[in-house]
Design a protein around this motif. Structure first.
Motif, PDB file in Angstrom:
ATOM      1  N   PRO A 151       1.520   3.911   8.675  1.00  0.00           N
ATOM      2  CA  PRO A 151       2.360   3.933   7.476  1.00  0.00           C
ATOM      3  C   PRO A 151       3.840   3.715   7.786  1.00  0.00           C
ATOM      4  O   PRO A 151       4.621   3.393   6.891  1.00  0.00           O
ATOM      5  CB  PRO A 151       2.133   5.337   6.911  1.00  0.00           C
ATOM      6  CG  PRO A 151       0.852   5.783   7.477  1.00  0.00           C
ATOM      7  CD  PRO A 151       0.755   5.150   8.829  1.00  0.00           C
ATOM      8  N   VAL A 176       0.820  -1.207   0.000  1.00  0.00           N
ATOM      9  CA  VAL A 176       0.000   0.000   0.000  1.00  0.00           C
ATOM     10  C   VAL A 176       0.856   1.260   0.000  1.00  0.00           C
ATOM     11  O   VAL A 176       0.689   2.142  -0.839  1.00  0.00           O
ATOM     12  CB  VAL A 176      -0.953   0.019   1.216  1.00  0.00           C
ATOM     13  CG1 VAL A 176      -1.705   1.346   1.270  1.00  0.00           C
ATOM     14  CG2 VAL A 176      -1.915  -1.147   1.141  1.00  0.00           C
ATOM     15  N   PHE A 177       1.802   1.329   0.960  1.00  0.00           N
ATOM     16  CA  PHE A 177       2.478   2.608   1.183  1.00  0.00           C
ATOM     17  C   PHE A 177       3.754   2.782   0.369  1.00  0.00           C
ATOM     18  O   PHE A 177       4.360   3.841   0.398  1.00  0.00           O
ATOM     19  CB  PHE A 177       2.766   2.795   2.674  1.00  0.00           C
ATOM     20  CG  PHE A 177       1.511   2.934   3.483  1.00  0.00           C
ATOM     21  CD1 PHE A 177       0.659   4.011   3.276  1.00  0.00           C
ATOM     22  CD2 PHE A 177       1.162   1.967   4.416  1.00  0.00           C
ATOM     23  CE1 PHE A 177      -0.515   4.139   4.002  1.00  0.00           C
ATOM     24  CE2 PHE A 177      -0.014   2.088   5.150  1.00  0.00           C
ATOM     25  CZ  PHE A 177      -0.856   3.171   4.942  1.00  0.00           C
ATOM     26  N   THR A 178       4.181   1.737  -0.336  1.00  0.00           N
ATOM     27  CA  THR A 178       5.316   1.934  -1.233  1.00  0.00           C
ATOM     28  C   THR A 178       4.922   1.652  -2.683  1.00  0.00           C
ATOM     29  O   THR A 178       4.973   2.543  -3.522  1.00  0.00           O
ATOM     30  CB  THR A 178       6.508   1.041  -0.838  1.00  0.00           C
ATOM     31  OG1 THR A 178       6.787   1.233   0.545  1.00  0.00           O
ATOM     32  CG2 THR A 178       7.736   1.419  -1.630  1.00  0.00           C
ATOM     33  N   VAL A 179       4.486   0.422  -2.965  1.00  0.00           N
ATOM     34  CA  VAL A 179       4.219   0.067  -4.356  1.00  0.00           C
ATOM     35  C   VAL A 179       3.048   0.879  -4.914  1.00  0.00           C
ATOM     36  O   VAL A 179       3.181   1.601  -5.904  1.00  0.00           O
ATOM     37  CB  VAL A 179       3.957  -1.453  -4.494  1.00  0.00           C
ATOM     38  CG1 VAL A 179       3.640  -1.792  -5.939  1.00  0.00           C
ATOM     39  CG2 VAL A 179       5.164  -2.241  -4.010  1.00  0.00           C
ATOM     40  N   LEU A 180       1.905   0.771  -4.233  1.00  0.00           N
ATOM     41  CA  LEU A 180       0.744   1.535  -4.695  1.00  0.00           C
ATOM     42  C   LEU A 180       1.049   3.028  -4.708  1.00  0.00           C
ATOM     43  O   LEU A 180       0.685   3.748  -5.641  1.00  0.00           O
ATOM     44  CB  LEU A 180      -0.461   1.244  -3.780  1.00  0.00           C
ATOM     45  CG  LEU A 180      -1.729   2.034  -4.087  1.00  0.00           C
ATOM     46  CD1 LEU A 180      -2.288   1.631  -5.443  1.00  0.00           C
ATOM     47  CD2 LEU A 180      -2.785   1.836  -3.002  1.00  0.00           C
ATOM     48  N   ALA A 181       1.748   3.490  -3.674  1.00  0.00           N
ATOM     49  CA  ALA A 181       2.052   4.918  -3.569  1.00  0.00           C
ATOM     50  C   ALA A 181       2.915   5.394  -4.738  1.00  0.00           C
ATOM     51  O   ALA A 181       2.648   6.458  -5.309  1.00  0.00           O
ATOM     52  CB  ALA A 181       2.742   5.220  -2.238  1.00  0.00           C
ATOM     53  N   VAL A 182       3.929   4.594  -5.113  1.00  0.00           N
ATOM     54  CA  VAL A 182       4.794   5.008  -6.217  1.00  0.00           C
ATOM     55  C   VAL A 182       3.997   5.038  -7.519  1.00  0.00           C
ATOM     56  O   VAL A 182       4.085   5.993  -8.306  1.00  0.00           O
ATOM     57  CB  VAL A 182       6.009   4.071  -6.356  1.00  0.00           C
ATOM     58  CG1 VAL A 182       6.751   4.338  -7.645  1.00  0.00           C
ATOM     59  CG2 VAL A 182       6.936   4.243  -5.170  1.00  0.00           C
ATOM     60  N   THR A 185      12.437  -1.158  -1.639  1.00  0.00           N
ATOM     61  CA  THR A 185      11.695  -0.054  -1.029  1.00  0.00           C
ATOM     62  C   THR A 185      12.628   0.949  -0.377  1.00  0.00           C
ATOM     63  O   THR A 185      12.255   2.103  -0.188  1.00  0.00           O
ATOM     64  CB  THR A 185      10.700  -0.557   0.039  1.00  0.00           C
ATOM     65  OG1 THR A 185      11.434  -1.177   1.099  1.00  0.00           O
ATOM     66  CG2 THR A 185       9.714  -1.541  -0.539  1.00  0.00           C
ATOM     67  N   VAL A 189       8.727  10.883  -2.755  1.00  0.00           N
ATOM     68  CA  VAL A 189       7.907  10.341  -3.838  1.00  0.00           C
ATOM     69  C   VAL A 189       6.606   9.769  -3.296  1.00  0.00           C
ATOM     70  O   VAL A 189       5.542   9.954  -3.880  1.00  0.00           O
ATOM     71  CB  VAL A 189       8.696   9.259  -4.615  1.00  0.00           C
ATOM     72  CG1 VAL A 189       7.802   8.532  -5.598  1.00  0.00           C
ATOM     73  CG2 VAL A 189       9.876   9.889  -5.342  1.00  0.00           C
ATOM     74  N   THR A 190       6.676   9.080  -2.158  1.00  0.00           N
ATOM     75  CA  THR A 190       5.472   8.414  -1.642  1.00  0.00           C
ATOM     76  C   THR A 190       4.648   9.319  -0.732  1.00  0.00           C
ATOM     77  O   THR A 190       3.548   8.956  -0.337  1.00  0.00           O
ATOM     78  CB  THR A 190       5.856   7.146  -0.865  1.00  0.00           C
ATOM     79  OG1 THR A 190       6.814   7.489   0.132  1.00  0.00           O
ATOM     80  CG2 THR A 190       6.447   6.099  -1.790  1.00  0.00           C
ATOM     81  N   TYR A 217       0.817   5.444  -7.852  1.00  0.00           N
ATOM     82  CA  TYR A 217      -0.131   6.558  -7.774  1.00  0.00           C
ATOM     83  C   TYR A 217       0.579   7.897  -8.013  1.00  0.00           C
ATOM     84  O   TYR A 217       0.057   8.778  -8.703  1.00  0.00           O
ATOM     85  CB  TYR A 217      -0.826   6.529  -6.408  1.00  0.00           C
ATOM     86  CG  TYR A 217      -2.067   7.377  -6.343  1.00  0.00           C
ATOM     87  CD1 TYR A 217      -2.906   7.519  -7.452  1.00  0.00           C
ATOM     88  CD2 TYR A 217      -2.416   8.044  -5.173  1.00  0.00           C
ATOM     89  CE1 TYR A 217      -4.044   8.301  -7.393  1.00  0.00           C
ATOM     90  CE2 TYR A 217      -3.557   8.822  -5.098  1.00  0.00           C
ATOM     91  CZ  TYR A 217      -4.360   8.951  -6.207  1.00  0.00           C
ATOM     92  OH  TYR A 217      -5.477   9.727  -6.138  1.00  0.00           O
ATOM     93  N   ILE A 277      13.439   4.076  -2.567  1.00  0.00           N
ATOM     94  CA  ILE A 277      12.433   5.098  -2.866  1.00  0.00           C
ATOM     95  C   ILE A 277      12.479   6.188  -1.798  1.00  0.00           C
ATOM     96  O   ILE A 277      12.235   5.912  -0.630  1.00  0.00           O
ATOM     97  CB  ILE A 277      11.026   4.488  -2.869  1.00  0.00           C
ATOM     98  CG1 ILE A 277      10.991   3.191  -3.653  1.00  0.00           C
ATOM     99  CG2 ILE A 277       9.997   5.484  -3.356  1.00  0.00           C
ATOM    100  CD1 ILE A 277      10.988   3.344  -5.122  1.00  0.00           C
ATOM    101  N   ILE A 331      -3.945   8.410   0.126  1.00  0.00           N
ATOM    102  CA  ILE A 331      -4.431   7.083   0.533  1.00  0.00           C
ATOM    103  C   ILE A 331      -5.029   7.159   1.939  1.00  0.00           C
ATOM    104  O   ILE A 331      -6.118   6.649   2.198  1.00  0.00           O
ATOM    105  CB  ILE A 331      -3.281   6.043   0.483  1.00  0.00           C
ATOM    106  CG1 ILE A 331      -2.871   5.760  -0.965  1.00  0.00           C
ATOM    107  CG2 ILE A 331      -3.702   4.742   1.172  1.00  0.00           C
ATOM    108  CD1 ILE A 331      -1.580   4.972  -1.105  1.00  0.00           C
ATOM    109  N   PRO A 377       1.063  10.604  -2.394  1.00  0.00           N
ATOM    110  CA  PRO A 377       0.083   9.504  -2.484  1.00  0.00           C
ATOM    111  C   PRO A 377      -0.308   8.942  -1.117  1.00  0.00           C
ATOM    112  O   PRO A 377      -1.484   8.648  -0.902  1.00  0.00           O
ATOM    113  CB  PRO A 377       0.808   8.433  -3.300  1.00  0.00           C
ATOM    114  CG  PRO A 377       2.052   9.031  -3.788  1.00  0.00           C
ATOM    115  CD  PRO A 377       2.252  10.358  -3.201  1.00  0.00           C
ATOM    116  N   THR A 378       0.656   8.828  -0.213  1.00  0.00           N
ATOM    117  CA  THR A 378       0.312   8.312   1.110  1.00  0.00           C
ATOM    118  C   THR A 378      -0.707   9.213   1.792  1.00  0.00           C
ATOM    119  O   THR A 378      -1.663   8.752   2.411  1.00  0.00           O
ATOM    120  CB  THR A 378       1.585   8.195   1.983  1.00  0.00           C
ATOM    121  OG1 THR A 378       2.521   7.368   1.321  1.00  0.00           O
ATOM    122  CG2 THR A 378       1.261   7.584   3.328  1.00  0.00           C
TER     123      THR A 378
END
Lengths: 319, 314
Positions: free
Chosen positions: B185, A50-56, B140, B147-148, A58, B143, B155, B151-152
């Motif tokens: 998170p 959720v917080f890495t793959v989906l986030a990247v 991971t 970047v995240t 997105y 990254i 989300i 989106p986080t």
């Protein structure tokens, strides 16, 4: 619990996970047999998903859209955000400021850290005490460090100005944080103070892994202390240096907290760094799409920096 | 059991050692002049490094008039705890303090729990897809948080059934501005997994196989054999994570909007932004925010140093 499963699982029985491209029955059997391993990994993988793959993914999607978070529409704009990035003087300025900060603070921090580590590695008493002293700023919260230094830099009543005047280095109090040319150096000094201790401890660990025999041999050959430092210590520390350089540069490229507290990116945007600029774009102007494009630009830079460092230094690492 | 423990603790870990326990004889036998010079440099440097702390403590017990006195007063003329009292009154610093402690402890606990489970699977189990998942985990780390971040944020805003959201995650603020958002998170850390995995690989397989023959489940092996053997690594990692989280500023800044949820760094930072000249109160607040990590550090110094040695000398 699960007594029936408790067979001895000796590793060689397991088929190599590399070979099967299509899951064969034996892989399925293996997966069923080892079901609990997946269970152990499940919470971690769920969070990464959720917080890495989906986030990247997105973030990548967002970088091709224009989106003010307050509005429901996210029009697709193609590469516009990236094109805008290339022509954006403010982002260019932020990159230059960040490079300035990184280019000065990282070598200073590592150099001073190495110097202190070398001094502490000599046969002296109270090295534990000194190590603790120099490490104290590292454990101090960054926000607090920035607040203290902001106070030390104060123009008319700051401690720093007082002592600089006493030592006759300056005549007039300097307006450290409101002078466009001094603000970034002031931030850099704070960062160096904050992180020298970390470099020192890592270098100390590196120094202690150098075999004593090397020095003995060099002494037999009549090498001076300087030669031993230059030809044994420094080269044998190169893997430590590489490690420190990579993580220090990555950290420096993301500098934010000092800027937020001490200068707010000013004066005249002279201390607006990349992360600060992205923060403003995303959470003050709510321009999420453009901010995502910037974040990817920054990611690309960090990636390139790391690759270059690894390439340049790999040749020099001796062991 | 005891034999295995001492094996893992001392010889099995190779390079990872609590470092200045063994004194490394210096390359040179120094003349007394050289030694004196080294001490002089260290003392001057040490004073410069510690002065800001002393100044902070000194400022925190002076009233605002004395703070601005020129030349500066290192030793307070009229020491007073008034600043602390006023800071506790005007700022809800007790609340901020508890928020910081709660979030830092919760994240530390969650990270150690999830990372040790995952690390055990990676280090001591054979199963299809292990290498791929481990590579993903390491990936991971590449990254950057920038970047995240956006989106986080989005989300979290759309977590269903929380913060007034419906089941589609619409209508409310989700996990934004909540403890959930501050903690969850950050629950998985690739760095922690990697470190623990390296450590667990040194545990002899015979020990685990013996337990399996005796009918112990994997969960039980993890809890009763692996975890006790990993205590030094867990301690180092736990202290590391705690201080890192205590220091965390960017994430709370982005997702917290109500005063009730401010952590100490966030509370103090927003105080600086709003009250640019209230240095007397600020110094008192800074001392309060620094003290816990300082105490943790001074008590557990050995683990700090070992943690760095572990991460730095792979």
């Amino acid at each position: 619990m699960a007594v029936g499963r408790a067979t001895v699982e000796s590793p060689p029985v397991v088929p190599s996970p590399r070979h099967p491209v299509t899951p064969s029955p034996s892989v399925w059997r293996q997966m069923r047999k080892q079901w609990s391993a997946y269970l152990f990994l499940a919470p971690t993988m769920a969070l990464f998903a959720v917080f890495t793959v989906l986030a990247v993914v997105y973030a990548f999607y967002l970088s091709f859209h224009e989106w003010n978070i307050l509005e429901p529409e996210k029009p697709y704009v193609g590469l516009d955000n990236y094109a805008r990035l290339l022509g954006d003087g403010r982002f260019g300025g932020a990159i230059l400021n960040t490079l300035y900060y990184t280019a000065v603070s990282v070598p200073l921090t590592m150099g001073i850290g190495l110097a202190i580590a070398l001094l502490l590695n000599a046969q002296i008493r109270a090295r534990g005490f000194f190590r603790t002293l120099f490490y104290l700023p590292v454990v101090t919260p960054l926000v607090i460090a920035a607040i203290i230094w902001k106070w030390l830099y104060a123009g008319d009543f700051g401690l720093l100005n007082y002592y600089l005047i006493q030592l006759r280095i300056i005549d007039e109090p300097l307006l450290w944080l409101s002078d466009p040319n001094l603000a970034m150096p002031a931030v850099i000094i704070t960062s160096v103070w904050k992180s020298v201790g970390f470099s020192m401890v890592v270098y100390l660990a590196g120094l202690q892994s150098i075999p004593e025999d090397y020095y003995d041999a060099a002494k037999v050959d009549g090498a001076s202390a300087q030669q031993r430092l230059k030809d044994i210590t420094i080269p044998l520390l190169s893997s430590t240096t590489l490690f420190l350089a990579v993580i220090s540069v990555l950290g420096a490229l993301q500098v934010f907290t000092e800027i937020f507290i001490m200068t707010n990116g000013g004066p005249l945007r002279r201390t607006t760094t990349m992360v600060y600029h992205i923060y403003q774009t995303a959470f003050e102007n709510f321009d999420m799409g453009y901010a995502s494009a910037m974040a990817f630009g920054m990611f690309a830079m960090m990636f390139a920096f790391t690759l270059v460092q690894l390439r340049v230094m790999r040749g020099e690492v001796e062991y | 059991m005891a034999v295995a423990e001492s094996h893992v603790g001392e010889t099995g870990r190779g390079r990872i050692r609590p470092f200045p326990v063994t004194r490394h004889p210096s390359p040179d036998t120094l003349s007394w002049v050289g030694k004196l010079l080294i001490y002089a440099v260290l003392v001057v440097g040490g004073v410069i490094f510690v002065a800001p702390f002393v100044w902070m403590v000194s400022g925190s017990v002076q009233n605002i008039g004395d703070i601005f006195r020129w030349p500066p007063q290192w030793i307070p003329r009229n020491p007073t705890l008034d600043n602390y009292a006023r800071f506790f009154e005007t700022q809800r610093i007790g609340r901020f303090f508890l928020n910081s402690a709660y979030v830092a402890i919760a994240v530390t606990f969650l990270q150690l729990l999830l990372a040790s489970l995952a690390a055990y699977a990676f280090a001591k189990r054979q199963f299809p897809g292990r290498d791929a998942l481990f590579l993903l985990t390491l990936g991971t780390m590449m990254i950057p948080g920038q970047v995240t971040l956006i989106p986080t944020y989005i989300i979290l805003k759309h977590v269903p059934f929380f913060g007034g959201n419906d089941w589609l995650g619409q209508g409310g603020h989700g996990w934004l501005d909540s403890y959930w958002g501050l903690i969850v998170p950050q629950g998985a850390s690739a760095f922690a997994i990697f470190l623990l995995r390296q450590y667990m690989r040194t545990i002899p397989n015979d020990l685990l196989d013996a337990a399996r023959i005796d009918g112990a489940s994997e969960l039980r092996i993890w809890a009763q054999i692996v975890m006790p053997l990993c205590r030094p690594a867990l301690a180092a990692l736990g202290i590391f994570t705690f201080t890192y989280q205590w220091d965390n500023f960017y994430w709370p800044l982005v997702i917290v909007s109500s005063e009730d949820l401010r952590t100490l760094p966030l509370g103090l930072a927003l105080f600086v932004v709003r009250n640019r000249t209230a240095w007397d109160l600020l110094m008192a607040g800074s001392v309060v925010a620094t003290l816990p990590v300082l105490i943790v550090f001074l008590i557990f110094q050995r683990h700090f140093v070992r943690g760095i040695a572990m991460s730095g000398l792979k």
